[in-house]
Design a protein around this motif. Structure first.
Motif, PDB file in Angstrom:
ATOM      1  N   GLY A  48     -14.199  -2.306  -1.004  1.00  0.00           N
ATOM      2  CA  GLY A  48     -15.115  -1.199  -1.224  1.00  0.00           C
ATOM      3  C   GLY A  48     -16.463  -1.675  -1.744  1.00  0.00           C
ATOM      4  O   GLY A  48     -17.522  -1.179  -1.325  1.00  0.00           O
ATOM      5  N   ALA A  49     -16.437  -2.657  -2.654  1.00  0.00           N
ATOM      6  CA  ALA A  49     -17.689  -3.223  -3.164  1.00  0.00           C
ATOM      7  C   ALA A  49     -18.447  -3.959  -2.063  1.00  0.00           C
ATOM      8  O   ALA A  49     -19.679  -3.857  -1.962  1.00  0.00           O
ATOM      9  CB  ALA A  49     -17.395  -4.156  -4.333  1.00  0.00           C
ATOM     10  N   GLN A  90       2.306   1.904  -3.455  1.00  0.00           N
ATOM     11  CA  GLN A  90       1.275   2.372  -4.382  1.00  0.00           C
ATOM     12  C   GLN A  90       0.928   3.835  -4.127  1.00  0.00           C
ATOM     13  O   GLN A  90       0.688   4.597  -5.077  1.00  0.00           O
ATOM     14  CB  GLN A  90       0.018   1.514  -4.254  1.00  0.00           C
ATOM     15  N   GLY A 109      -8.400  -3.662  -2.197  1.00  0.00           N
ATOM     16  CA  GLY A 109      -9.053  -2.416  -1.801  1.00  0.00           C
ATOM     17  C   GLY A 109     -10.363  -2.199  -2.544  1.00  0.00           C
ATOM     18  O   GLY A 109     -11.383  -1.831  -1.942  1.00  0.00           O
ATOM     19  N   ARG A 110     -10.355  -2.420  -3.857  1.00  0.00           N
ATOM     20  CA  ARG A 110     -11.590  -2.262  -4.641  1.00  0.00           C
ATOM     21  C   ARG A 110     -12.632  -3.300  -4.233  1.00  0.00           C
ATOM     22  O   ARG A 110     -13.833  -3.014  -4.166  1.00  0.00           O
ATOM     23  CB  ARG A 110     -11.275  -2.391  -6.134  1.00  0.00           C
ATOM     24  N   ARG A 111     -12.169  -4.514  -3.947  1.00  0.00           N
ATOM     25  CA  ARG A 111     -13.111  -5.561  -3.555  1.00  0.00           C
ATOM     26  C   ARG A 111     -13.775  -5.230  -2.219  1.00  0.00           C
ATOM     27  O   ARG A 111     -14.985  -5.405  -2.050  1.00  0.00           O
ATOM     28  CB  ARG A 111     -12.399  -6.899  -3.458  1.00  0.00           C
ATOM     29  N   ASP A 113      -3.541 -11.276  -5.653  1.00  0.00           N
ATOM     30  CA  ASP A 113      -4.928 -10.876  -5.387  1.00  0.00           C
ATOM     31  C   ASP A 113      -4.996  -9.626  -4.520  1.00  0.00           C
ATOM     32  O   ASP A 113      -5.974  -8.865  -4.594  1.00  0.00           O
ATOM     33  CB  ASP A 113      -5.684 -12.015  -4.698  1.00  0.00           C
ATOM     34  N   THR A 140       0.828  -1.209   0.000  1.00  0.00           N
ATOM     35  CA  THR A 140       0.000   0.000   0.000  1.00  0.00           C
ATOM     36  C   THR A 140       0.863   1.260   0.000  1.00  0.00           C
ATOM     37  O   THR A 140       0.563   2.231  -0.712  1.00  0.00           O
ATOM     38  CB  THR A 140      -0.923  -0.012   1.225  1.00  0.00           C
ATOM     39  N   SER A 163      -5.810  -5.901  -5.744  1.00  0.00           N
ATOM     40  CA  SER A 163      -7.168  -5.393  -5.973  1.00  0.00           C
ATOM     41  C   SER A 163      -8.058  -5.546  -4.757  1.00  0.00           C
ATOM     42  O   SER A 163      -9.275  -5.402  -4.858  1.00  0.00           O
ATOM     43  CB  SER A 163      -7.803  -6.137  -7.159  1.00  0.00           C
TER      44      SER A 163
END
Length: 375
Positions: A190-191, A71, A186-188, A181, A68, A184
């Motif tokens: 969030g969903a 990034q 963070g996006r998962r 894995d 993190t 991604s």
């Protein structure tokens, strides 16, 4: 217009309640208990697979901040993934190599202490005879002990410890896939937070608490390892590097990790220098480990764990029984995961946290209904 009789209304509500509880609650409890036993039995049967999977998951959680951080500095996600993997790989391979080399040296050197072992048994025999114990009973009790059996016991213990890394290739492969894995995740999450906020809250709490626990335990484990290793080196106890490494690893075992890390160097100090050196080892270990693990470390890790002493000990016994040595090392993170999936995931069951936590519940506001309004 006709009024419905009260009895009819009660009957209707009763029939509706009976329809809602078509299955008796006692049967539901029995089914849940049976399913729990089946799940635990299955986990124990597949401990050789589940243990490395949990180890890889905990390592990925601990190393995720590296990915993190990179990034956030504008680097591609794959750069952070590689950096986190390199750090974890170096730690795992370094620990495994140090354990293998040190265990081999210990197995080679222990037979040289056969004379000291015999002398120690002569002293024990003389001490028992002074207390009036029959000579034949002493011979019968001590006849089964020899240096060869001590070597076998220590080698078996070290092999069990090295067994944590026995599936090293499997763990390394899992780390690669999980880190991939993780790019991604963070996006998962969030969903998930948009669809099921309670589940996202439970998982986020588990990850944050586990990461803090692992990082703090690692830092204080290094401190304890250095202190113990330097003390053993100053006392001229053989293999101080091995025993310092053992102190670092057993720091992750709650409640009894300190004792497990103390026994081997104390016994070797007894063979190498007698009772005096063994007493010094025990005293220094107690001072360092009690000060760090019992006074300082709980202040930093207590908020992350939030488990009572009883629950912590029972989790150690349970996970060690299910997954072996790896379960003992990961007892706290595994208990946090179970708590997140069983209690924190549902607002109606979060009250269980009060029963298993080491923190008292928030005090209720003081009742001022009877207070004097003028005051």
């Amino acid at each position: 217009m006709t009024d419905q009789a009260p009895g009819a209304a009660d009957s209707a509500s009763g029939s509706a309640g009976s329809e809602r509880w078509a299955i008796p609650r006692g049967l539901i409890v029995l089914l849940v208990a049976a399913a729990t036993v089946v799940a635990i039995t299955g986990a124990k049967a597949f401990s050789g697979v589940l243990g490395p999977v949990f180890l890889a998951l905990m390592l990925v959680i601990a190393a995720q901040p590296i990915q993190t951080w990179i990034q956030r500095r504008g680097r591609p996600a794959w750069v952070g993934m590689i950096a986190a993997l390199v750090v974890v790989y170096l730690v795992l391979l370094g620990l495994a190599a140090a354990l293998v080399v040190s265990a081999a040296q210990l197995a080679t050197a222990l037979p040289d202490y056969s004379d000291q072992f015999s002398s120690l048994f002569d002293q024990v025999r003389s001490l028992l005879e002074r207390f009036g114990v029959d000579h034949d009973r002493i011979q019968h009790a001590l006849s089964g002990f020899d240096i060869g059996k001590l070597v076998d016991v220590l080698e078996a213990a070290l092999r069990e410890l090295a067994g944590v890394f026995s599936n090293l290739l499997f763990v390394l492969a899992l780390l690669l896939f999980m880190a991939f894995d993780g790019m991604s995740v963070g996006r998962r999450m969030g969903a998930v937070a948009g669809l099921r906020p309670d589940i996202a809250h439970a998982l986020t709490t588990f990850v944050a608490g586990t990461r803090k626990y692992l990082i703090v335990s690692t830092v204080f484990g290094l401190i304890v390892a250095v202190l113990d290793g330097v003390a053993l080196w100053m006392l001229a106890v053989p293999f101080p590097l091995l025993w310092g490494l053992l102190s670092f690893i057993t720091n992750y075992i709650p409640n009894i990790g300190f004792v497990i890390g103390l026994i081997p160097p104390a016994l070797l100090a007894l063979l190498d220098g007698g009772f005096g050196k063994m007493v010094w080892v025990i005293v220094l270990y107690c001072v360092f480990n009690v000060l760090v693990q019992s006074v300082i470390q709980p202040k930093y890790v207590g908020d992350a764990v939030g488990l009572s002493v009883t629950v912590t000990f029972l989790s150690l016994v349970f996970w060690a029984w299910v997954l072996g040595a790896l379960g003992a090392l990961l007892a706290i993170p595994l208990t946090l995961l179970a708590k997140a999936l069983l209690f924190d995931i549902d607002p109606s069951t979060r009250w269980m946290d009060v029963l298993i936590s080491d923190r008292p519940p928030a005090s209720e506001p003081e009742d001022t209904t009877d207070a004097d309004p003028a005051s």
